[in-house]
Design an enzyme around this catalytic site. Structure first.
Site, PDB file in Angstrom:
ATOM      1  N   GLU A  18       0.820  -1.216   0.000  1.00 48.56           N
ATOM      2  CA  GLU A  18       0.000   0.000   0.000  1.00 48.56           C
ATOM      3  C   GLU A  18       0.857   1.269   0.000  1.00 48.56           C
ATOM      4  OE1 GLU A  18      -3.640   2.137   2.522  1.00 48.56           O
ATOM      5  OE2 GLU A  18      -2.810   0.234   3.205  1.00 48.56           O
ATOM      6  N   LYS A  22      -2.503  -2.013  -3.182  1.00 51.62           N
ATOM      7  CA  LYS A  22      -3.556  -1.156  -2.627  1.00 51.62           C
ATOM      8  C   LYS A  22      -3.137   0.308  -2.806  1.00 51.62           C
ATOM      9  CE  LYS A  22      -6.429  -0.268   1.417  1.00 51.62           C
ATOM     10  NZ  LYS A  22      -6.724  -0.572   2.842  1.00 51.62           N
TER      11      LYS A  22
END
Length: 209
Positions: free
Chosen positions: A48, A90
């Site tokens: 992420e 992500k």
């Protein structure tokens, strides 16, 4: 202990001067080391790198920084010999900052986000699960839907929202036991709307049903 997924979030501040090259490189390296260690233990790493949307940058500045961050991250993942088929990316969407005077429309966000991903993310990555990054419930759903409805993509685009899933049920609940069922219904609706968006089948009319 039975864990199958793990997540590392690297936060990238953005303005006219930030992020620095050193900051991007350090965060990319940390994400790649974490992902490699996860795969050594048969854990799927959720990677992420989040470019924040808190300030007043326009959508083009977000595109520039997000492209740089993703290119750096995937270069580091390659160097650490991470199997890209076994990660979940992500990322943020390419979007103007919350304080920007001009906010891009849904189609522009979808177009620029998809173009940025095509420029940076190998097709071997099987799953991309967007964060909402402080977008409103409806905006986060609309942007995801437009990407899936408007484009043929090499990856599955889905959602891993926090605020855009939780805000409505938290408001409905308001900490009161008698509101639990209403909160559950609100949570189900947001999950269902985003599920449709991940298939490109959402519309604003469905929000009123």
């Amino acid at each position: 202990h039975g864990a199958r997924f793990a997540k590392w979030r690297a936060v990238i501040d953005i303005d006219a001067r930030r992020p620095s090259a050193g900051s991007v490189k350090a965060n990319a390296h940390a994400l790649a080391r974490y992902a490699a260690m996860c795969q050594e233990e048969n854990i799927v790493p959720i990677v992420e790198p989040e470019v924040l949307m808190d300030l007043d940058h326009d959508i083009n500045r977000c595109f520039e920084v997000t492209e740089y961050v993703l290119k750096s991250t995937f270069q580091a993942l390659y160097e650490m010999r991470v199997q890209l088929e076994g990660i979940v990316l992500k990322p943020n969407m390419v979007i103007a900052g919350r304080k920007a005077k001009v906010q891009a429309g849904v189609d522009e966000v979808a177009e620029k986000t998809v173009q940025c991903l095509k420029n940076t993310v190998p097709s071997t990555v099987t799953g991309i699960a967007f964060l909402s990054g402080g977008q409103s419930d409806i905006d986060a759903t609309a942007h995801l839907n437009a990407m899936n409805a408007m484009h043929a993509l090499p990856w599955n685009l889905t959602f891993s929202y926090g605020r855009a899933l939780q805000a409505a049920p938290q408001k409905a609940w308001s900490g009161k036991e008698e509101n639990i069922e209403a909160a559950q219904a609100a949570f189900y609706k947001r999950a269902h709307m985003n599920g449709l968006a991940s298939l490109g089948q959402w519309s604003r009319e469905l929000e009123d049903k």
